[in-house]
Design a protein around this motif. Structure first.
Motif, PDB file in Angstrom:
ATOM      1  N   UNK A 139       0.878  -1.156  -0.028  1.00 49.73           N
ATOM      2  CA  UNK A 139      -0.030   0.115   0.034  1.00 49.73           C
ATOM      3  C   UNK A 139       0.893   1.184  -0.132  1.00 49.73           C
ATOM      4  N   UNK A 140       0.506   2.442  -0.905  1.00 50.45           N
ATOM      5  CA  UNK A 140       1.351   3.519  -0.807  1.00 50.45           C
ATOM      6  C   UNK A 140       0.903   4.250   0.586  1.00 50.45           C
ATOM      7  N   UNK A 163      -5.322  10.824   1.084  1.00 49.16           N
ATOM      8  CA  UNK A 163      -4.665  10.868  -0.211  1.00 49.16           C
ATOM      9  C   UNK A 163      -3.025  10.409  -0.182  1.00 49.16           C
ATOM     10  N   UNK A 164      -2.719   9.794  -1.339  1.00 48.77           N
ATOM     11  CA  UNK A 164      -1.108   9.516  -1.454  1.00 48.77           C
ATOM     12  C   UNK A 164      -0.526  10.754  -1.751  1.00 48.77           C
ATOM     13  N   UNK A 165       0.856  10.682  -1.611  1.00 44.30           N
ATOM     14  CA  UNK A 165       1.681  11.938  -1.455  1.00 44.30           C
ATOM     15  C   UNK A 165       1.498  12.440  -2.588  1.00 44.30           C
ATOM     16  N   UNK A 186      -5.537   9.570 -14.288  1.00 43.86           N
ATOM     17  CA  UNK A 186      -4.344   9.119 -14.856  1.00 43.86           C
ATOM     18  C   UNK A 186      -3.769   7.792 -14.088  1.00 43.86           C
ATOM     19  N   UNK A 187      -3.860   7.627 -13.042  1.00 45.87           N
ATOM     20  CA  UNK A 187      -3.291   6.562 -12.353  1.00 45.87           C
ATOM     21  C   UNK A 187      -4.196   5.482 -12.481  1.00 45.87           C
ATOM     22  N   UNK A 188      -5.360   5.553 -12.360  1.00 47.24           N
ATOM     23  CA  UNK A 188      -6.640   4.674 -12.375  1.00 47.24           C
ATOM     24  C   UNK A 188      -6.283   3.315 -12.018  1.00 47.24           C
ATOM     25  N   UNK A 189      -5.663   2.906 -10.569  1.00 45.69           N
ATOM     26  CA  UNK A 189      -5.158   1.655 -10.317  1.00 45.69           C
ATOM     27  C   UNK A 189      -3.785   1.274 -10.479  1.00 45.69           C
ATOM     28  N   UNK A 190      -3.137   2.252 -11.127  1.00 47.06           N
ATOM     29  CA  UNK A 190      -1.818   1.712 -11.413  1.00 47.06           C
ATOM     30  C   UNK A 190      -0.871   2.492 -10.378  1.00 47.06           C
TER      31      UNK A 190
END
Length: 95
Positions: free
Chosen positions: A13-14, A20-22, A58-62
Motif C-alpha cells: 500500500x502507498x 490521499x497518496x503523497x 491518470x493513475x486509475x489503479x496503477x
C-alpha cells in the motif's frame, strides 16, 4: 490464544497523508498554495481540484511510477529533465 507475531496484510500500500497518496496531496497543495500567495484562492482551489481529479484518473489503479515512465517516453527530455543515456561521444568519459 493470541499470536505472538503480527504479519501485515498489505505490504504494497502507498503511503498516505490523510486520505490521499503523497502525489495526490502535492497535486492539491501546490496549486492551492499558489492561489494563496497570488491572492487567487478560488482559482487555486479550482486548479487543485482539477489536478487531483486528473491525477487520480491518470493513475486509475496503477502505481505512481507509471506516470514517471509515461513522462520519460512521451515528453521531450528537456521538459522533464530525466536522466538519459549519455551520447556516444561522452560514454568513454563516463567510465
Amino acid at each position: 490464544m493470541t499470536d505472538k507475531y503480527q504479519v501485515p496484510q498489505r505490504l504494497d500500500d502507498p503511503e498516505l497523508i490523510g486520505l490521499w497518496t503523497v502525489d495526490e496531496f502535492l497535486a492539491m497543495v501546490v496549486p492551492f498554495g499558489w492561489g494563496i500567495l497570488s491572492r487567487h484562492i478560488f482559482i487555486g482551489l479550482l486548479i487543485a481540484g482539477v489536478a487531483w481529479f486528473g491525477l487520480r484518473k491518470a493513475k486509475a489503479g496503477r502505481a505512481s511510477s507509471w506516470l514517471l515512465h509515461a513522462a520519460y517516453w512521451y515528453l521531450p527530455g528537456s521538459f522533464v529533465r530525466l536522466k538519459l543515456t549519455p551520447p556516444s561521444h561522452c560514454r568513454l568519459l563516463a567510465g
